[in-house]
Design an enzyme around this catalytic site. Structure first.
Site, PDB file in Angstrom:
ATOM      1  N   GLY A  92       0.777  -1.242   0.000  1.00 51.09           N
ATOM      2  CA  GLY A  92       0.000   0.000   0.000  1.00 51.09           C
ATOM      3  C   GLY A  92       0.809   1.293   0.000  1.00 51.09           C
ATOM      4  N   ASP A 111       1.155   3.766   4.497  1.00 51.32           N
ATOM      5  CA  ASP A 111      -0.014   4.335   3.826  1.00 51.32           C
ATOM      6  C   ASP A 111      -1.017   4.849   4.854  1.00 51.32           C
ATOM      7  OD1 ASP A 111      -0.570   1.769   4.766  1.00 51.32           O
ATOM      8  OD2 ASP A 111      -1.296   1.000   2.844  1.00 51.32           O
ATOM      9  N   ASP A 142      -3.951   2.588  11.476  1.00 52.19           N
ATOM     10  CA  ASP A 142      -5.301   2.396  12.014  1.00 52.19           C
ATOM     11  C   ASP A 142      -5.165   1.938  13.470  1.00 52.19           C
ATOM     12  OD1 ASP A 142      -7.956   1.943  12.398  1.00 52.19           O
ATOM     13  OD2 ASP A 142      -8.106   0.198  11.093  1.00 52.19           O
ATOM     14  N   VAL A 183     -11.104   3.213   3.605  1.00 54.92           N
ATOM     15  CA  VAL A 183     -10.738   3.984   2.417  1.00 54.92           C
ATOM     16  C   VAL A 183      -9.916   3.162   1.434  1.00 54.92           C
ATOM     17  CG1 VAL A 183     -10.842   6.251   3.535  1.00 54.92           C
ATOM     18  CG2 VAL A 183      -8.726   4.935   3.644  1.00 54.92           C
ATOM     19  N   ASP A 241      -6.062  -0.825  -0.892  1.00 54.57           N
ATOM     20  CA  ASP A 241      -6.876  -1.756  -1.678  1.00 54.57           C
ATOM     21  C   ASP A 241      -8.125  -2.225  -0.946  1.00 54.57           C
ATOM     22  OD1 ASP A 241      -5.432  -3.432   0.257  1.00 54.57           O
ATOM     23  OD2 ASP A 241      -6.228  -5.117  -0.889  1.00 54.57           O
ATOM     24  N   ARG A 269      -6.011   0.040  -6.028  1.00 50.08           N
ATOM     25  CA  ARG A 269      -4.739   0.638  -5.625  1.00 50.08           C
ATOM     26  C   ARG A 269      -4.309   1.730  -6.603  1.00 50.08           C
ATOM     27  NH1 ARG A 269      -2.338  -2.530  -1.529  1.00 50.08           N
ATOM     28  NH2 ARG A 269      -2.634  -4.778  -1.679  1.00 50.08           N
TER      29      ARG A 269
HETATM   30  P1  5GP Z   1      -2.938  -1.359  11.660  1.00 47.93           P
HETATM   31  O1  5GP Z   1      -1.986  -2.322  12.243  1.00 47.93           O
HETATM   32  O2  5GP Z   1      -2.581   0.084  11.888  1.00 47.93           O
HETATM   33  O3  5GP Z   1      -4.370  -1.629  12.065  1.00 47.93           O
HETATM   34  O4  5GP Z   1      -2.932  -1.712  10.144  1.00 47.93           O
HETATM   35  C1  5GP Z   1      -2.535  -0.861   9.160  1.00 47.93           C
HETATM   36  C2  5GP Z   1      -2.766  -1.556   7.849  1.00 47.93           C
HETATM   37  O5  5GP Z   1      -4.150  -1.959   7.738  1.00 47.93           O
HETATM   38  C3  5GP Z   1      -2.518  -0.570   6.733  1.00 47.93           C
HETATM   39  O6  5GP Z   1      -1.195  -0.603   6.305  1.00 47.93           O
HETATM   40  C4  5GP Z   1      -3.503  -1.042   5.692  1.00 47.93           C
HETATM   41  O7  5GP Z   1      -2.914  -2.065   4.931  1.00 47.93           O
HETATM   42  C5  5GP Z   1      -4.670  -1.653   6.484  1.00 47.93           C
HETATM   43  N1  5GP Z   1      -5.766  -0.663   6.645  1.00 47.93           N
HETATM   44  C6  5GP Z   1      -6.136  -0.007   7.764  1.00 47.93           C
HETATM   45  N2  5GP Z   1      -7.174   0.820   7.522  1.00 47.93           N
HETATM   46  C7  5GP Z   1      -7.454   0.697   6.204  1.00 47.93           C
HETATM   47  C8  5GP Z   1      -8.418   1.305   5.327  1.00 47.93           C
HETATM   48  O8  5GP Z   1      -9.253   2.156   5.680  1.00 47.93           O
HETATM   49  N3  5GP Z   1      -8.388   0.902   4.025  1.00 47.93           N
HETATM   50  C9  5GP Z   1      -7.504  -0.025   3.556  1.00 47.93           C
HETATM   51  N4  5GP Z   1      -7.575  -0.332   2.262  1.00 47.93           N
HETATM   52  N5  5GP Z   1      -6.596  -0.625   4.354  1.00 47.93           N
HETATM   53  C10 5GP Z   1      -6.561  -0.257   5.647  1.00 47.93           C
END
Ligand code: 5GP
Length: 180
Positions: free
Chosen positions: A45, A101, A104, A154, A160, A166
């Protein structure tokens, strides 16, 4: 606008302008310390962001590397990530700037940050295009943030849904009817 997109949250123009601002700030911060960061992008991403951001960082001999990680199925602990593609460079004494990218929950990033320190990195900082502070489940934070967005799924500009979208040049909210 793509037919599956409900709303454009961050336009291409806004992204490119933000890359200029972030690039300038990163250049200033690292130049001041006399450091040359190794940019490390997490696949897949972060690739469009890495590509636009690195052009705005004015530091000699700037290098980048990529890595791919995934969580083990059912893993809840912070240390439980699997490296699917490892870095080519040694990190001994290196200042790493992780290029993400979106942050979250921050769980993956916290684990990656830990792992980079275990590999000998001197310093690990994070630059993320998008931040969803509402989703946080770890205490990890990014030193450089492009845009803070609300807690919605998003897509676009590297992000994606089932490996699609993407290639959209902007970040948009996916129509809920497509995944609910
Ligand atoms: P975290 O460990 O912060 O929850 O995960 C981050 C990863 O989750 C990001 O690099 C991404 O790949 C995926 N992710 C988190 N939120 C979103 C979102 O709103 N859309 C997409 N497409 N991927 C997300």
């Amino acid at each position: 606008m793509h037919k599956d997109v409900q709303e454009v949250l961050v336009s291409e123009e806004m992204i490119l302008k933000k890359c200029k601002e972030l690039g300038k700030q990163i250049t200033e911060d690292y130049s001041k310390k006399g450091e040359n960061p190794l940019l490390v992008a997490l696949l897949k991403g972060s690739i469009p962001f890495l590509s636009d951001l690195m052009k705005e960082i004015d530091i000699d001999n700037l290098k980048f590397d990529v890595m791919a990680v995934s969580s083990y199925d059912g893993a809840k602990s912070l240390g439980d990530i699997k490296i699917n593609l490892d870095l080519a460079y040694s990190l001994k004494g290196v200042s790493v700037l992780l290029v993400e990218d979106i942050v979250d929950t921050g769980v993956t990033l916290a684990a990656v940050k830990n792992m980079l320190y275990n590999k000998g990195a001197k310093d690990v900082k994070i630059v993320t295009l998008l931040d969803k502070p509402g989703g946080r489940k770890s205490d990890v934070y990014a030193e450089y943030i492009g845009f803070s967005i609300k807690n919605e799924f998003v897509i676009g500009y590297g992000l994606d849904y089932n490996q699609s979208y993407r290639n959209l040049p902007y970040v948009g909210v996916l129509k809920k009817s497509l995944y609910e």
